[in-house]
Structures are given as C-alpha cells and as structure tokens.
Design an enzyme around this catalytic site. Structure first.
Site, PDB file in Angstrom:
ATOM      1  N   ARG A   1       0.819  -1.217   0.000  1.00  0.00           N
ATOM      2  CA  ARG A   1       0.000   0.000   0.000  1.00  0.00           C
ATOM      3  C   ARG A   1       0.851   1.264   0.000  1.00  0.00           C
ATOM      4  O   ARG A   1       0.406   2.309  -0.488  1.00  0.00           O
ATOM      5  CB  ARG A   1      -0.976  -0.048   1.183  1.00  0.00           C
ATOM      6  CG  ARG A   1      -2.071  -1.077   0.958  1.00  0.00           C
ATOM      7  CD  ARG A   1      -2.906  -1.286   2.188  1.00  0.00           C
ATOM      8  NE  ARG A   1      -2.399  -2.367   3.021  1.00  0.00           N
ATOM      9  CZ  ARG A   1      -2.606  -2.448   4.337  1.00  0.00           C
ATOM     10  NH1 ARG A   1      -3.255  -1.513   4.960  1.00  0.00           N
ATOM     11  NH2 ARG A   1      -2.148  -3.477   5.005  1.00  0.00           N
TER      12      ARG A   1
ATOM     13  N   GLU B   1       2.115  -5.939  13.160  1.00  0.00           N
ATOM     14  CA  GLU B   1       1.001  -6.191  14.086  1.00  0.00           C
ATOM     15  C   GLU B   1       0.478  -7.611  13.955  1.00  0.00           C
ATOM     16  O   GLU B   1       0.077  -8.215  14.932  1.00  0.00           O
ATOM     17  CB  GLU B   1      -0.132  -5.174  13.852  1.00  0.00           C
ATOM     18  CG  GLU B   1      -1.172  -5.213  14.970  1.00  0.00           C
ATOM     19  CD  GLU B   1      -2.376  -4.306  14.737  1.00  0.00           C
ATOM     20  OE1 GLU B   1      -2.556  -3.783  13.627  1.00  0.00           O
ATOM     21  OE2 GLU B   1      -3.153  -4.141  15.689  1.00  0.00           O
TER      22      GLU B   1
HETATM   23  O1  LIG Z   1       3.393  -0.891  11.953  1.00  0.00           O
HETATM   24  P1  LIG Z   1       3.332  -2.324  11.566  1.00  0.00           P
HETATM   25  O2  LIG Z   1       2.845  -3.215  12.679  1.00  0.00           O
HETATM   26  O3  LIG Z   1       4.613  -2.804  10.981  1.00  0.00           O
HETATM   27  O4  LIG Z   1       2.230  -2.460  10.439  1.00  0.00           O
HETATM   28  C1  LIG Z   1       2.104  -1.575   9.362  1.00  0.00           C
HETATM   29  C2  LIG Z   1       2.262  -2.259   8.046  1.00  0.00           C
HETATM   30  O5  LIG Z   1       1.291  -3.293   7.878  1.00  0.00           O
HETATM   31  C3  LIG Z   1       0.660  -3.138   6.612  1.00  0.00           C
HETATM   32  O6  LIG Z   1       1.358  -3.793   5.605  1.00  0.00           O
HETATM   33  P2  LIG Z   1       1.235  -5.331   5.223  1.00  0.00           P
HETATM   34  O7  LIG Z   1       2.519  -5.991   5.613  1.00  0.00           O
HETATM   35  O8  LIG Z   1      -0.032  -5.910   5.749  1.00  0.00           O
HETATM   36  O9  LIG Z   1       1.292  -5.291   3.656  1.00  0.00           O
HETATM   37  P3  LIG Z   1       0.311  -4.837   2.463  1.00  0.00           P
HETATM   38  O10 LIG Z   1       0.527  -3.359   2.293  1.00  0.00           O
HETATM   39  O11 LIG Z   1       0.872  -5.613   1.341  1.00  0.00           O
HETATM   40  O12 LIG Z   1      -1.107  -5.182   2.808  1.00  0.00           O
HETATM   41  C4  LIG Z   1       0.690  -1.643   6.374  1.00  0.00           C
HETATM   42  O13 LIG Z   1       0.533  -1.346   5.005  1.00  0.00           O
HETATM   43  C5  LIG Z   1       2.043  -1.272   6.913  1.00  0.00           C
HETATM   44  O14 LIG Z   1       3.064  -1.463   5.931  1.00  0.00           O
HETATM   45  N1  LIG Z   2      -4.708  -2.607  11.863  1.00  0.00           N
HETATM   46  C1  LIG Z   2      -4.103  -2.460  10.671  1.00  0.00           C
HETATM   47  N2  LIG Z   2      -4.787  -1.995   9.605  1.00  0.00           N
HETATM   48  C2  LIG Z   2      -4.170  -1.845   8.408  1.00  0.00           C
HETATM   49  N3  LIG Z   2      -2.899  -2.164   8.199  1.00  0.00           N
HETATM   50  C3  LIG Z   2      -2.206  -2.629   9.236  1.00  0.00           C
HETATM   51  N4  LIG Z   2      -0.931  -3.020   9.335  1.00  0.00           N
HETATM   52  C4  LIG Z   2      -0.722  -3.441  10.592  1.00  0.00           C
HETATM   53  N5  LIG Z   2      -1.822  -3.319  11.334  1.00  0.00           N
HETATM   54  C5  LIG Z   2      -2.764  -2.813  10.504  1.00  0.00           C
END
Ligand SMILES: O=P(O)(O)OC[C@H]1O[C@H](OP(=O)(O)OP(=O)(O)O)[C@H](O)[C@@H]1O
Ligand SMILES: Nc1ncnc2[nH]cnc12
Length: 185
Positions: A74, A111
């Site tokens: 994202r 997370e």
């Molecule tokens: O602060 P954190 O606990 O590290 O979480 C935040 C990250 O989690 C999500 O990515 P995700 O790895 O789910 O990837 P995506 O964008 O491919 O859905 C979001 O886009 C952040 O990059």
């Molecule tokens: N709660 C949340 N929503 C969207 N992206 C995330 N990445 C980690 N935690 C998330």
C-alpha cells in the site's frame, strides 16, 4: 465515481482532507481476531481526497528529498503519487523474494505477523529519501524500511504515514521526532 465530490456529501465536510479521514474504513477482526484493520481503498477511490491526503503527507518535507520510497504494497500507491507530484524519483521497497537482482534485506515483525523487506542499491550514496507508508501500527515495517535505507547508504529525509493507530507503540518504536502522520485513531 464522479471526479468531483457529490455536493450533498461535500456539504458535510469542510475540506477534502476532512472527507478523506471519513473514507478510511475500519474492519474488526481482519486479518485475525482482535485486529481492527484500517482500509484506505475508499479514500484512494476519491480523487480530491486522495490528492489532499498525498499533499498533506509530504508537505513538511517539500524540498528536502530527491526520491520517495514506498513500502509494499500500500505504500507504493502513496509513494508513486508523491514522486510524480514533486518530480522526485521512486524507490519501491519490496517484500522478500520478488527482486531480480541481489538486494539488501531486513527482517521485521508487524502487528499481525513477520516479514522481510528488500531493495536494490540503485541510488547514489547519500541520496535524500522520504519514506512513506499507509498505516503505522507497531512500527516494525517502518523501522525495517528505514534500516534498509540506512544500510544502503541513503539519507532518510523523513518518515511519513497516512494513518497512525495509537496505542500499539509504533510512534515510540520509530522514535523520530520528525515522524509525520496525517490521520490517527
Ligand atoms: O506498523 P506495523 O505493525 O509494521 O504495520 C504496518 C504495516 O502493515 C501493513 O502492511 P502489510 O505488511 O499488511 O502489507 P500490504 O501493504 O501488502 O497489505 C501496512 O501497510 C504497513 O506497511
Ligand atoms: N490494523 C491495521 N490496519 C491496516 N494495516 C495494518 N498493518 C498493521 N496493522 C494494521
């Protein structure tokens, strides 16, 4: 989807940024029980809200970066828009195993799991890189991305995130007084 907001809808919001805040959806128990997932796809679908959000995301850093880095997946969406609008270069920071040439890797926890980010060494040393992502939760992803930039010899011009989830320790973990977030829980 019309290009300009519906007048009835916009009457309820004083700015495009106010409307953008309302377009971040909350999904309880996704992708796992207890997680409230913040989904930015409704915001992305609204042109003026998207533009106002990207402008607000990069505003404190204008003139201080040469390249915008986005974290897969994202973060790519925001970094591309920011790079195009400012004339900066774009650096995609990828999840493990997707790059065709040797890359620097950093492992991290987030997370709802763990992952690895990777990038090629394509920029001149000392390049000023602004790091962007959509959500700050525990901060694991952002810190890994920042470590990666530093390992590659780049200067981190700033770190900015569209939506900060409070109470998960992300801001403390990132530990950067210049950390900029547009919306928060
Ligand atoms: O602060 P954190 O606990 O590290 O979480 C935040 C990250 O989690 C999500 O990515 P995700 O790895 O789910 O990837 P995506 O964008 O491919 O859905 C979001 O886009 C952040 O990059
Ligand atoms: N709660 C949340 N929503 C969207 N992206 C995330 N990445 C980690 N935690 C998330």
């Amino acid at each position: 989807m019309p290009e300009t907001p519906d007048p009835q809808l916009s009457a309820d919001f004083s700015t495009d940024l106010d409307r953008a805040a309302s377009l971040i959806a909350e999904l309880p128990d996704y992708p796992a029980p207890g997680i409230v997932f913040r989904d930015i796809t409704p915001l992305l679908a609204d042109g003026p809200a998207l533009r106002a959000t990207v402008d607000a995301l990069i505003a404190p850093f204008l003139g201080s970066f040469d390249v915008v880095a986005g974290l897969e997946a994202r973060g790519f969406l925001l970094a591309s828009a920011a790079a195009y609008s400012t004339g900066a270069g774009l650096m995609p920071i990828r999840k493990a195993g997707k790059l065709p040439r040797p890359a620097v890797s950093v492992e991290y926890d987030l997370e709802y799991g763990s992952a690895t980010v990777e990038a090629h060494d394509d920029l001149p040393k000392g390049s000023r890189v602004l790091l962007l992502d959509d959500v700050l939760a525990t901060g694991g992803t952002l810190v890994a991305g920042r470590d990666l930039l530093r390992q590659l010899g780049y200067a981190v011009a700033g770190v900015a995130v569209l939506f900060e989830i409070e109470g998960l320790g992300g801001r403390e973990f990132v530990n950067d007084p210049g950390l900029h977030t547009v919306f928060h829980s």
